[in-house]
Design an enzyme around this catalytic site. Structure first.
Site, short mmCIF file in Angstrom:
data_model
loop_
_atom_site.label_atom_id
_atom_site.label_comp_id
_atom_site.label_asym_id
_atom_site.label_seq_id
_atom_site.Cartn_x
_atom_site.Cartn_y
_atom_site.Cartn_z
CG PHE A 160 -14.17 -3.70 0.34
CD1 PHE A 160 -15.23 -2.87 -0.23
CD2 PHE A 160 -14.28 -5.02 0.42
CE1 PHE A 160 -16.34 -3.53 -0.55
CE2 PHE A 160 -15.42 -5.74 0.23
CZ PHE A 160 -16.65 -4.68 -0.49
CG ASP A 161 -6.91 -0.04 0.28
OD1 ASP A 161 -5.86 -1.12 0.37
OD2 ASP A 161 -6.79 1.28 0.63
CB THR A 162 -10.61 2.10 4.37
OG1 THR A 162 -11.79 0.89 4.02
CG2 THR A 162 -10.98 3.12 5.01
N GLY A 214 -12.33 2.51 -1.43
CA GLY A 214 -12.30 2.08 -2.63
C GLY A 214 -12.94 0.34 -2.99
CD GLU A 263 -2.96 1.21 2.55
OE1 GLU A 263 -2.57 1.54 3.64
OE2 GLU A 263 -4.02 0.43 2.37
#
Length: 230
Positions: free
Chosen positions: A80-82, A117, A41
């Protein structure tokens, strides 16, 4: 548009190690499997100027990794990515305890945004269907004692911005998506997976999560009702 799946019901794979995402997705009443993927990330990218685009890109990277591991051959894959946005700074998960202290002190008493996302990949495909959800969040005033109490729970290292809204250190209004801050914008995902011909399984089997969410939070979510038509 996600094409209609044929019987038997399509397998659904949640490519995430997050227990919160696993719990929230279960509220839709669809059987699913969990298979975590590990991807880097990095915010060192031109996309950092557009948090929604960055969150989508990171979610799509997870989906690509899941497909490379063979998870998408006969399954609908969800990733998902937050990320947390404070002014012009993007906050990922803290790298250590000192970084967590820095984040929490910076967030204390301030409004920030949480962007998730979301990516859906249909069985046998590689092209994702992606979107992002942004929530305005008000962080409570955090004294050192309150930060210590939160960090003593041992969850901060796995949370973007070093906090989990379920730890009661932040709050959102009924016009914002609480569960987006927890990492999965539930009503938005429900709408994506149950949109007529886009349903990933037999139409009508995806449960509307609004009442379940209201009961858990002991409030009435106006946003969820507008999204799902509940």
């Amino acid at each position: 548009m996600i094409p209609r799946m044929t019987a038997p019901a399509t397998r659904i794979v949640l490519a995430s190690a997050s227990p919160r995402r696993r719990r929230l997705l279960s509220w839709l009443g669809l059987p699913f499997e969990v298979a975590a993927v590990d991807t880097p990330e990095s915010f060192d990218t031109p996309l950092a100027a557009d948090p929604a685009a960055l969150a989508i890109s990171l979610a799509e990277e997870k989906a690509a990794a899941a497909l490379d591991e063979g998870l998408g051959h006969d399954a609908l894959v969800l990733t998902f990515d937050t990320i947390v946005v404070l002014g012009n700074e993007l906050l990922a998960k803290p790298v250590d305890e000192a970084d967590a202290w820095r984040m929490l002190r910076a967030l204390s008493g301030r409004t920030h945004q949480v962007v998730t996302g979301c990516t859906v990949v249909c069985p046998g495909e590689r092209s994702p269907r992606s979107f992002a959800v942004t929530t305005d969040v008000q962080m409570k005033q955090l004294s050192d004692c309150r930060i210590e109490a939160w960090m003593a729970l041992g969850e901060y290292m796995g949370c973007a911005g070093a906090y989990n809204i379920e730890g009661q250190v932040a709050e959102v209004t009924a016009d914002e998506c609480y569960q987006n801050v927890a990492g999965l914008p539930l009503c938005h995902v429900h709408a994506e997976l149950s949109r007529g011909e886009a349903a990933p399984c037999t139409p009508g089997t995806t449960q509307n999560p609004v009442q379940r969410c209201d009961a858990a939070l002991q409030r009435l979510c106006r946003l969820g009702r507008s999204i799902t038509g509940a």
